[in-house]
Design a protein around this motif. Structure first.
Motif, PDB file in Angstrom:
ATOM      1  N   VAL A 162       0.829  -1.216   0.000  1.00 43.65           N
ATOM      2  CA  VAL A 162       0.000   0.000   0.000  1.00 43.65           C
ATOM      3  C   VAL A 162       0.857   1.256   0.000  1.00 43.65           C
ATOM      4  O   VAL A 162       0.667   2.172  -0.814  1.00 43.65           O
ATOM      5  CB  VAL A 162      -0.958  -0.014   1.205  1.00 43.65           C
ATOM      6  N   GLU A 163       1.821   1.310   0.913  1.00 38.98           N
ATOM      7  CA  GLU A 163       2.607   2.526   1.094  1.00 38.98           C
ATOM      8  C   GLU A 163       3.883   2.535   0.268  1.00 38.98           C
ATOM      9  O   GLU A 163       4.441   3.593  -0.031  1.00 38.98           O
ATOM     10  CB  GLU A 163       2.968   2.695   2.578  1.00 38.98           C
ATOM     11  N   GLY A 164       4.410   1.362  -0.016  1.00 37.20           N
ATOM     12  CA  GLY A 164       5.649   1.267  -0.779  1.00 37.20           C
ATOM     13  C   GLY A 164       6.897   1.452   0.053  1.00 37.20           C
ATOM     14  O   GLY A 164       8.002   1.464  -0.492  1.00 37.20           O
ATOM     15  N   ARG A 165       6.732   1.562   1.385  1.00 32.84           N
ATOM     16  CA  ARG A 165       7.910   1.803   2.206  1.00 32.84           C
ATOM     17  C   ARG A 165       7.570   1.552   3.683  1.00 32.84           C
ATOM     18  O   ARG A 165       6.463   1.878   4.141  1.00 32.84           O
ATOM     19  CB  ARG A 165       8.393   3.242   2.034  1.00 32.84           C
ATOM     20  N   VAL A 166       8.547   0.994   4.426  1.00 33.77           N
ATOM     21  CA  VAL A 166       8.472   0.924   5.886  1.00 33.77           C
ATOM     22  C   VAL A 166       9.853   1.305   6.415  1.00 33.77           C
ATOM     23  O   VAL A 166      10.879   1.013   5.798  1.00 33.77           O
ATOM     24  CB  VAL A 166       8.080  -0.485   6.393  1.00 33.77           C
ATOM     25  N   ASP A 167       9.911   1.970   7.564  1.00 33.00           N
ATOM     26  CA  ASP A 167      11.167   2.476   8.101  1.00 33.00           C
ATOM     27  C   ASP A 167      11.405   2.000   9.532  1.00 33.00           C
ATOM     28  O   ASP A 167      10.504   2.076  10.389  1.00 33.00           O
ATOM     29  CB  ASP A 167      11.172   4.013   8.096  1.00 33.00           C
ATOM     30  N   GLU A 168      12.628   1.491   9.772  1.00 33.86           N
ATOM     31  CA  GLU A 168      13.127   1.160  11.102  1.00 33.86           C
ATOM     32  C   GLU A 168      12.114   0.359  11.922  1.00 33.86           C
ATOM     33  O   GLU A 168      11.683   0.771  12.996  1.00 33.86           O
ATOM     34  CB  GLU A 168      13.529   2.434  11.860  1.00 33.86           C
ATOM     35  N   VAL A 169      11.772  -0.789  11.393  1.00 32.78           N
ATOM     36  CA  VAL A 169      10.880  -1.711  12.097  1.00 32.78           C
ATOM     37  C   VAL A 169      11.743  -2.687  12.890  1.00 32.78           C
ATOM     38  O   VAL A 169      12.691  -3.289  12.352  1.00 32.78           O
ATOM     39  CB  VAL A 169       9.977  -2.468  11.102  1.00 32.78           C
ATOM     40  N   ALA A 170      11.464  -2.845  14.166  1.00 37.32           N
ATOM     41  CA  ALA A 170      12.245  -3.740  15.030  1.00 37.32           C
ATOM     42  C   ALA A 170      11.818  -5.187  14.796  1.00 37.32           C
ATOM     43  O   ALA A 170      10.646  -5.538  14.925  1.00 37.32           O
ATOM     44  CB  ALA A 170      12.042  -3.363  16.496  1.00 37.32           C
ATOM     45  N   LEU A 171      12.779  -6.038  14.407  1.00 43.29           N
ATOM     46  CA  LEU A 171      12.538  -7.455  14.184  1.00 43.29           C
ATOM     47  C   LEU A 171      13.692  -8.256  14.811  1.00 43.29           C
ATOM     48  O   LEU A 171      14.666  -7.686  15.306  1.00 43.29           O
ATOM     49  CB  LEU A 171      12.443  -7.749  12.685  1.00 43.29           C
ATOM     50  N   GLU A 172      13.565  -9.590  14.745  1.00 44.23           N
ATOM     51  CA  GLU A 172      14.633 -10.453  15.245  1.00 44.23           C
ATOM     52  C   GLU A 172      14.967 -11.514  14.203  1.00 44.23           C
ATOM     53  O   GLU A 172      14.075 -12.242  13.736  1.00 44.23           O
ATOM     54  CB  GLU A 172      14.220 -11.131  16.547  1.00 44.23           C
ATOM     55  N   LEU A 173      16.235 -11.571  13.781  1.00 43.11           N
ATOM     56  CA  LEU A 173      16.714 -12.630  12.880  1.00 43.11           C
ATOM     57  C   LEU A 173      17.083 -13.867  13.689  1.00 43.11           C
ATOM     58  O   LEU A 173      17.561 -13.766  14.824  1.00 43.11           O
ATOM     59  CB  LEU A 173      17.944 -12.146  12.116  1.00 43.11           C
ATOM     60  N   ARG A 174      16.867 -15.038  13.076  1.00 40.66           N
ATOM     61  CA  ARG A 174      17.292 -16.300  13.696  1.00 40.66           C
ATOM     62  C   ARG A 174      18.701 -16.617  13.217  1.00 40.66           C
ATOM     63  O   ARG A 174      18.929 -17.001  12.088  1.00 40.66           O
ATOM     64  CB  ARG A 174      16.329 -17.429  13.327  1.00 40.66           C
ATOM     65  N   GLY A 175      19.682 -16.394  14.094  1.00 41.98           N
ATOM     66  CA  GLY A 175      21.074 -16.615  13.732  1.00 41.98           C
ATOM     67  C   GLY A 175      21.618 -17.876  14.370  1.00 41.98           C
ATOM     68  O   GLY A 175      20.936 -18.553  15.150  1.00 41.98           O
ATOM     69  N   PRO A 176      22.861 -18.212  14.076  1.00 42.06           N
ATOM     70  CA  PRO A 176      23.473 -19.435  14.622  1.00 42.06           C
ATOM     71  C   PRO A 176      23.693 -19.364  16.132  1.00 42.06           C
ATOM     72  O   PRO A 176      23.841 -20.394  16.786  1.00 42.06           O
ATOM     73  CB  PRO A 176      24.792 -19.534  13.859  1.00 42.06           C
ATOM     74  N   HIS A 177      23.725 -18.177  16.681  1.00 45.75           N
ATOM     75  CA  HIS A 177      23.958 -18.022  18.116  1.00 45.75           C
ATOM     76  C   HIS A 177      22.734 -17.472  18.845  1.00 45.75           C
ATOM     77  O   HIS A 177      22.852 -16.903  19.920  1.00 45.75           O
ATOM     78  CB  HIS A 177      25.147 -17.084  18.344  1.00 45.75           C
TER      79      HIS A 177
END
Length: 504
Positions: A70-85
């Motif tokens: 809808v907006e074409g853009r989102v800014d600085e959204v807090a998320l969490e990646l699943r990393g090896p550690h």
């Protein structure tokens, strides 16, 4: 091209290109290292949502992906990646490519430092809130302790703060006259439920003992008491703060030092006042003098109210009621001095006005007696003539044997020590008939903050007239019971009821 590739891979943030459905088309080395996967396992095979935590995946699919459409853009959204550690907190910014392909350009920056900063900030805020709560409790307890009168007042102030201190029950132990710690007051439990206190030397700080917290109340030179707390272990209850309890104990110890001094002063003043007010009254078949003293209810200190009656000679009776301005030991001492001065200057042929004249320079030498009010009168036991002078005092109440009652407003002048230049003391005369009564009293009998004084005077006259059929002792008792409502605050009250029976 190689330079751009190097810049792409070595960028300090993760860079991605996503297909419209979220599939990872390209990712730089920084991103791949964060998720701990090789390019062949990610590019063209996984969607970005599959590399996020469960919460992040749901948020991407239900909010971010539709918002991008809808907006074409989102800014600085807090998320969490699943990393090896484990999970890696990141901030993601995504835009739809302007070339019409629908691809997404995504930048992911690490938020680990920011998360640590936020945690530190939350911890600092919690510490600040704890310190503010501790300060608030200390202020409340200190205010209550400063208002407590005597050791019982200090104990009541401590028990009143039980909930604020994180306890559901408490017992306050104080030293008795023999120096032994005894339970003085309790809240939320029986007085003897706290059990015996441990023997030995008491530390300066609060200590745990058999499921309770014991707060020593150290005075300037010795232990004054112990506050025994039963912690509140209910759901959501905060554990008692040892530092706060220790500070409260120090404040209470200082308050108990003051309270012990106050109790000693009050005891001396009470003994002094009772010794003066219980002096033997003159006895004669021609009159009856009935007195009463009711200490003030609101404060526990003694005051400067007094009454007295003595014979000037075999045919003249002197009566006096006075009130020293102020309270406490100083007022009681000034009362004793002024009472003795009245007896010293009064004598046959002196008269009420001259007695008050002689008292004016005396109160100038006794600062605590300044502005005292006095009503002094002399009754001729042969004729029934009563001469009186009133220095700023409430008017006497004349109760006629015929059932009438009126206030005597004659013979009035300023309080002692406040003479008007060029104006002397005045006096008045009343001719009593056998059966008449004259009531002298202090202002505590009639003054109330919530009622006008004229209405109280009218009530006094009405009640006095109703009590004429009663004997003097019963009349005085009934008068105080009706005008001084139980539990209602009032100042000290002195009464003197003079009943003249006749010349024989």
């Amino acid at each position: 091209m190689n330079g751009r590739a190097t810049a792409w891979d070595e960028a300090p943030c993760g860079l991605l290109t996503l297909a419209p459905d979220g599939t990872v088309l390209d990712a730089n080395r920084t991103f791949l290292e964060w998720v701990g996967r090789p390019a062949g396992e990610v590019l063209g095979r996984l969607r970005l949502s599959q590399l996020l935590s469960v919460g992040g995946r749901i948020y991407w699919e239900t909010h971010l992906s539709p918002l991008l459409l809808v907006e074409g853009r989102v800014d600085e959204v807090a998320l969490e990646l699943r990393g090896p550690h484990g999970r890696l907190p990141v901030l993601m910014t995504a835009v739809v490519a302007p070339d019409g392909t629908g691809e997404l350009r995504v930048s992911v920056s690490s938020a680990r430092d920011r998360s640590r900063y936020e945690r530190e900030l939350l911890a600092a805020r919690k510490d600040a809130d704890t310190a503010a709560a501790r300060t608030r409790v200390l202020q409340e307890v200190t205010a209550a302790l400063s208002a407590g009168v005597g050791q019982d007042g200090v104990a009541a102030a401590l028990l009143g703060a039980t909930r604020s201190l994180g306890a559901r029950a408490a017992t306050c132990w104080l030293r008795d006259d023999r120096g032994q710690l005894v339970p003085r007051a309790a809240t939320g439990e029986e007085l003897d439920a706290a059990g015996p206190l441990p023997a030995g030397t008491w530390p300066d700080a609060a200590v745990h003992h058999e499921g309770r917290i014991l707060v020593p109340l150290h005075g300037q030179s010795s232990l004054r008491g112990v506050l025994s707390l039963l912690p509140d272990e209910g759901a959501g209850a905060e554990p008692p703060d040892p530092a706060t309890l220790t500070a409260v104990g120090q404040q209470a110890g200082t308050a108990l030092d003051r309270a012990r001094f106050f109790d000693r002063s009050a005891a001396i003043a009470h003994q002094l006042q009772q010794a003066l007010l219980t002096a033997p009254l003159p006895q004669d078949d021609r009159f009856v003098v009935t007195t009463a003293y009711r200490p003030g209810v609101a404060p526990l200190e003694v005051g400067g109210d007094w009454h007295d009656a003595f014979l000037l000679d075999e045919n003249v009776l002197a009566v006096v009621v006075g009130d020293i301005v102020g309270r406490g030991l100083e007022a009681a001492i000034a009362m004793g001095q002024l009472r003795s001065a009245v007896r010293a200057v009064a004598g046959p042929g002196v008269g009420p006005a001259r007695v008050l004249d002689a008292l004016d320079p005396f109160v100038g030498r006794v600062p605590d007696a300044a502005s005292a009010t006095v009503v002094y009168g002399e009754l001729d036991l042969r004729s029934g003539r009563f001469r009186l002078a009133c220095a700023g005092h409430p008017p006497p109440l004349l109760l006629g044997g015929d059932g009438g009652a009126r206030l005597v407003w004659d013979g009035r002048s300023t309080p002692l020590g406040l003479r008007v230049p060029g104006r002397g003391r005045t006096e008045a005369e009343l001719d009593l008939t056998p059966g008449d009564r004259l009531l002298l009293y202090t202002d505590g009998l009639v003054e109330r903050r919530d009622q006008p004084l004229p209405a109280r005077f009218e009530e006094l006259a009405a009640v006095g007239a109703e009590l004429l059929p009663l004997g003097p002792d019963e009349a005085v008792h009934s008068l105080t019971e009706r005008l001084l409502t139980p539990g209602e605050g009032h100042d000290d009250v002195c009464l003197l009821l003079l009943s003249w029976r006749g010349p024989t």
